[in-house]
Design a protein around this motif. Structure first.
Motif, mmCIF file in Angstrom:
data_model
loop_
_atom_site.group_PDB
_atom_site.id
_atom_site.type_symbol
_atom_site.label_atom_id
_atom_site.label_comp_id
_atom_site.label_asym_id
_atom_site.label_seq_id
_atom_site.Cartn_x
_atom_site.Cartn_y
_atom_site.Cartn_z
ATOM 1 N N ALA A 191 -23.468 51.877 -2.571
ATOM 2 C CA ALA A 191 -24.724 51.306 -2.181
ATOM 3 C C ALA A 191 -25.180 50.945 -3.549
ATOM 4 O O ALA A 191 -26.041 50.113 -3.664
ATOM 5 C CB ALA A 191 -25.482 52.605 -1.489
ATOM 6 N N ILE A 192 -24.674 51.565 -4.607
ATOM 7 C CA ILE A 192 -25.197 51.035 -6.071
ATOM 8 C C ILE A 192 -23.809 50.557 -6.858
ATOM 9 O O ILE A 192 -22.782 51.155 -6.724
ATOM 10 C CB ILE A 192 -25.708 52.271 -6.573
ATOM 11 N N GLU A 193 -23.993 49.564 -7.399
ATOM 12 C CA GLU A 193 -23.151 48.947 -8.265
ATOM 13 C C GLU A 193 -23.582 48.328 -9.502
ATOM 14 O O GLU A 193 -24.705 48.312 -9.782
ATOM 15 C CB GLU A 193 -22.311 47.806 -7.810
ATOM 16 N N ILE A 194 -22.533 48.634 -10.574
ATOM 17 C CA ILE A 194 -22.754 48.169 -11.914
ATOM 18 C C ILE A 194 -22.071 47.332 -12.361
ATOM 19 O O ILE A 194 -20.513 47.501 -12.141
ATOM 20 C CB ILE A 194 -22.993 49.567 -12.926
ATOM 21 N N ALA A 195 -22.208 46.174 -12.764
ATOM 22 C CA ALA A 195 -21.275 45.108 -13.540
ATOM 23 C C ALA A 195 -21.816 44.643 -14.933
ATOM 24 O O ALA A 195 -22.887 44.294 -15.073
ATOM 25 C CB ALA A 195 -21.146 43.958 -12.858
ATOM 26 N N ASP A 196 -20.807 45.343 -15.834
ATOM 27 C CA ASP A 196 -21.047 44.787 -17.193
ATOM 28 C C ASP A 196 -20.871 43.368 -17.648
ATOM 29 O O ASP A 196 -19.914 43.026 -17.598
ATOM 30 C CB ASP A 196 -20.184 45.697 -18.168
ATOM 31 N N GLU A 197 -21.851 42.914 -18.240
ATOM 32 C CA GLU A 197 -21.611 41.337 -18.445
ATOM 33 C C GLU A 197 -21.545 40.821 -19.977
ATOM 34 O O GLU A 197 -20.800 39.897 -20.147
ATOM 35 C CB GLU A 197 -23.092 40.717 -17.791
ATOM 36 N N ASN A 198 -22.523 41.475 -20.879
ATOM 37 C CA ASN A 198 -22.284 40.860 -22.151
ATOM 38 C C ASN A 198 -22.679 42.137 -23.201
ATOM 39 O O ASN A 198 -22.990 43.005 -22.762
ATOM 40 C CB ASN A 198 -23.704 39.964 -22.570
ATOM 41 N N ILE A 199 -22.195 41.760 -24.435
ATOM 42 C CA ILE A 199 -22.486 42.743 -25.511
ATOM 43 C C ILE A 199 -23.475 41.737 -26.130
ATOM 44 O O ILE A 199 -23.439 40.608 -26.605
ATOM 45 C CB ILE A 199 -21.542 42.932 -26.464
ATOM 46 N N VAL A 200 -24.764 42.285 -26.531
ATOM 47 C CA VAL A 200 -25.548 41.674 -27.194
ATOM 48 C C VAL A 200 -26.232 42.380 -28.548
ATOM 49 O O VAL A 200 -26.109 43.636 -28.735
ATOM 50 C CB VAL A 200 -27.001 41.324 -26.409
ATOM 51 N N LEU A 201 -26.617 41.566 -29.496
ATOM 52 C CA LEU A 201 -27.367 41.969 -30.746
ATOM 53 C C LEU A 201 -28.602 41.683 -30.812
ATOM 54 O O LEU A 201 -28.860 40.424 -30.654
ATOM 55 C CB LEU A 201 -26.718 41.839 -32.032
ATOM 56 N N SER A 322 -20.694 57.423 -18.743
ATOM 57 C CA SER A 322 -19.911 58.293 -17.636
ATOM 58 C C SER A 322 -21.003 58.402 -16.532
ATOM 59 O O SER A 322 -22.267 58.000 -16.434
ATOM 60 C CB SER A 322 -19.811 59.673 -18.228
ATOM 61 N N GLY A 323 -20.649 58.851 -15.355
ATOM 62 C CA GLY A 323 -21.400 59.241 -14.301
ATOM 63 C C GLY A 323 -20.859 58.451 -13.088
ATOM 64 O O GLY A 323 -19.994 57.605 -13.231
ATOM 65 N N ASP A 324 -21.233 59.114 -12.026
ATOM 66 C CA ASP A 324 -20.725 58.528 -10.666
ATOM 67 C C ASP A 324 -21.860 57.354 -10.206
ATOM 68 O O ASP A 324 -23.149 57.838 -9.886
ATOM 69 C CB ASP A 324 -20.705 59.471 -9.450
ATOM 70 N N VAL A 325 -21.493 56.109 -10.310
ATOM 71 C CA VAL A 325 -22.492 55.151 -10.052
ATOM 72 C C VAL A 325 -23.163 55.170 -8.866
ATOM 73 O O VAL A 325 -24.221 55.073 -8.632
ATOM 74 C CB VAL A 325 -21.951 53.725 -10.633
ATOM 75 N N ASN A 326 -22.338 55.233 -7.799
ATOM 76 C CA ASN A 326 -22.588 55.338 -6.339
ATOM 77 C C ASN A 326 -23.568 56.396 -5.972
ATOM 78 O O ASN A 326 -24.504 56.457 -5.205
ATOM 79 C CB ASN A 326 -21.332 55.237 -5.530
ATOM 80 N N ALA A 327 -23.406 57.360 -6.883
ATOM 81 C CA ALA A 327 -24.410 58.580 -6.563
ATOM 82 C C ALA A 327 -25.622 58.643 -7.451
ATOM 83 O O ALA A 327 -26.526 59.572 -7.432
ATOM 84 C CB ALA A 327 -23.631 59.892 -6.744
ATOM 85 N N GLY A 329 -25.597 57.775 -11.036
ATOM 86 C CA GLY A 329 -25.289 58.092 -12.368
ATOM 87 C C GLY A 329 -24.816 56.796 -12.915
ATOM 88 O O GLY A 329 -25.138 55.623 -12.508
ATOM 89 N N GLY A 330 -24.432 56.888 -14.264
ATOM 90 C CA GLY A 330 -24.148 55.739 -14.980
ATOM 91 C C GLY A 330 -25.052 55.503 -16.079
ATOM 92 O O GLY A 330 -24.699 54.553 -16.978
ATOM 93 N N GLY A 331 -26.329 56.095 -15.956
ATOM 94 C CA GLY A 331 -27.185 55.891 -17.149
ATOM 95 C C GLY A 331 -27.906 54.308 -17.081
ATOM 96 O O GLY A 331 -27.696 53.528 -16.242
ATOM 97 N N VAL A 359 -21.043 55.715 -35.487
ATOM 98 C CA VAL A 359 -21.884 56.268 -34.698
ATOM 99 C C VAL A 359 -21.478 56.208 -33.047
ATOM 100 O O VAL A 359 -20.745 55.410 -32.658
ATOM 101 C CB VAL A 359 -23.383 55.170 -34.395
ATOM 102 N N SER A 360 -21.695 57.341 -32.559
ATOM 103 C CA SER A 360 -21.277 57.636 -31.177
ATOM 104 C C SER A 360 -22.428 58.078 -30.293
ATOM 105 O O SER A 360 -23.271 58.734 -30.682
ATOM 106 C CB SER A 360 -20.480 58.982 -31.127
ATOM 107 N N LYS A 361 -22.454 57.250 -29.163
ATOM 108 C CA LYS A 361 -23.606 57.706 -28.245
ATOM 109 C C LYS A 361 -23.007 57.547 -26.798
ATOM 110 O O LYS A 361 -22.165 56.712 -26.402
ATOM 111 C CB LYS A 361 -24.585 56.434 -28.388
ATOM 112 N N ASP A 362 -23.313 58.852 -26.042
ATOM 113 C CA ASP A 362 -23.000 58.873 -24.725
ATOM 114 C C ASP A 362 -23.979 58.685 -23.522
ATOM 115 O O ASP A 362 -25.267 58.766 -23.825
ATOM 116 C CB ASP A 362 -22.551 60.384 -24.449
ATOM 117 N N PHE A 363 -23.715 58.111 -22.390
ATOM 118 C CA PHE A 363 -24.695 57.527 -21.581
ATOM 119 C C PHE A 363 -24.088 58.401 -20.449
ATOM 120 O O PHE A 363 -22.908 58.171 -19.920
ATOM 121 C CB PHE A 363 -24.651 56.243 -21.272
ATOM 122 N N ASN A 364 -24.974 59.266 -19.658
ATOM 123 C CA ASN A 364 -24.446 59.841 -18.281
ATOM 124 C C ASN A 364 -25.385 59.225 -17.277
ATOM 125 O O ASN A 364 -26.293 58.778 -17.410
ATOM 126 C CB ASN A 364 -24.721 61.261 -18.552
#
Length: 364
Positions: A191-201, A322-327, A329-331, A359-364
């Motif tokens: 029901a929820i989807e995420i598609a990564d498209e670009n890296i931007v500065l 990280s995270g369950d996108v359909n539930a 999650g995913g940040g 630099v390390s950064k986590d997204f949940n």
């Protein structure tokens, strides 16, 4: 005849250059010193392969001096001899300089002197005021894979009949590398989807200072950004959109156990006082029939990345998703200028030719 040996960190070979006594006398109000010879040797080591944006990590065998300019000034700021331009990495022997020489400045990879940013320099003050633009025509980077700007200066020291100076070159730009570790699940088919498209500065500093204080090299009031269409963007007067700062994600991210670098950007210093530089993954999030753009951002502030952008520093950013996108999650956030409060950041300094920052950064 006195002799000045001028050593600049860059590369090596020999070329001859001379200026006449008449030219020396006409260069300024300072009385010319005794006739002297200046030998400029350029040799280098380092880590400077540059692309404004590019897939993968920058090469590590990468000090490339394609051309350089030498300015030598007397006490008071007048030129001791006309500026010397080399179209290669060759060592230059400048004959008929004078013992009034005080300070040497070397600039690498800015192109032919007559058409470069230093073309009209006649005094030391004018040279210190020169800045370079991150882009040429908005979408073409001035910093490229084999042509990264460098600069340095030092005073000439005399010992008897010989003078010598070593000029350590430094990078005008900073380097940002991105590692993505994707542990998200159920990105598609639910029901929820995420598609990564670009890296931007975003908010890449527009102006690079070749010389000056650290504060001068990191103060920015105008910027380039790879995206200006997000919710919350309101700085159109100071930001120019640049496609050179947007890199497409052509295949899905993985858990990336080997920590492979996805891409890298080059940018100028930015203290973040006006707007901090931001590195972000730009993605599409779909819930039913509704689609919105979301971001996974790292702001280069002491509060988020732990660092601002400084010339000559190499920032390796690891984003862990990280995270369950359909539930649910995913940040992600719809406004990359608002750092996620729940994110965790760890910083590690590694040894490298560049001054490295991790630099390390986590997204949940």
């Amino acid at each position: 005849m006195k002799k000045i040996n001028l050593l600049a960190v860059a590369l090596a070979a020999f070329t001859m250059f001379s200026c006449s006594n008449e030219e020396i006398a006409d260069l300024g109000s300072n009385a010319p010193g005794e006739k002297a010879t200046l030998t400029i040797k350029v040799e280098g080591s380092g880590n400077n392969v540059a692309q404004s944006r590019a897939a993968g990590s920058a090469s590590t065998s990468d000090v490339t001096i394609n051309d350089y300019v030498v300015f030598i000034f007397r006490d008071g700021g007048a030129l001791d001899c006309p500026a010397y331009y080399s179209s290669s990495n060759a060592t230059a022997t400048i004959s008929n300089g004078t013992t009034a020489a005080k300070t040497a400045y070397v600039i690498a990879n800015t192109g032919v002197l007559a058409s470069g940013p230093f073309a009209n320099v006649t005094t030391e003050a004018e040279l210190k005021a020169v800045t370079g633009d991150l882009m040429s025509g908005n979408n073409t980077a001035t910093q490229t894979e084999d042509n990264l700007w460098m600069s340095g200066t030092n005073n000439v020291a005399f010992n008897g009949t010989d003078g010598s100076v070593t000029v350590q070159l430094g990078f005008v730009a900073a380097k940002i590398e991105l590692i993505v570790k994707d542990n998200r699940t159920n990105l598609t088919g639910g029901a929820i989807e995420i598609a990564d498209e670009n890296i931007v500065l975003l908010y890449a500093g527009k102006s690079g200072n070749f010389f000056g204080t650290e504060a001068e090299k990191t103060a920015q009031t105008a910027f380039y950004s790879g995206d200006v269409a997000y919710t919350g963007f309101s700085n159109g007067s100071s930001v120019t959109e640049s496609t050179a700062l947007k890199d497409a994600v052509s295949s899905a991210f993985t858990d990336n156990a080997g920590n492979m670098v996805f891409n890298h950007f080059y940018t100028f210093g930015n203290d973040g006082v006006t707007n901090p530089t931001i590195l972000a993954i730009q993605s599409k999030k779909t819930i039913g029939s509704n689609t919105e753009t979301i971001y996974y951002p790292v702001q280069f502030t002491t509060g988020d990345a732990g660092h601002t952008i400084e010339p000559g520093k190499h920032y390796t950013v690891t984003l862990t998703l990280s995270g369950d996108v359909n539930a649910g999650g995913g940040g992600g956030t719809t406004n990359p200028e608002q750092p996620l409060v729940s994110s965790q950041i760890s910083v590690e300094v590694k040894a490298a030719t560049w001054i490295s920052r991790t630099v390390s950064k986590d997204f949940n």
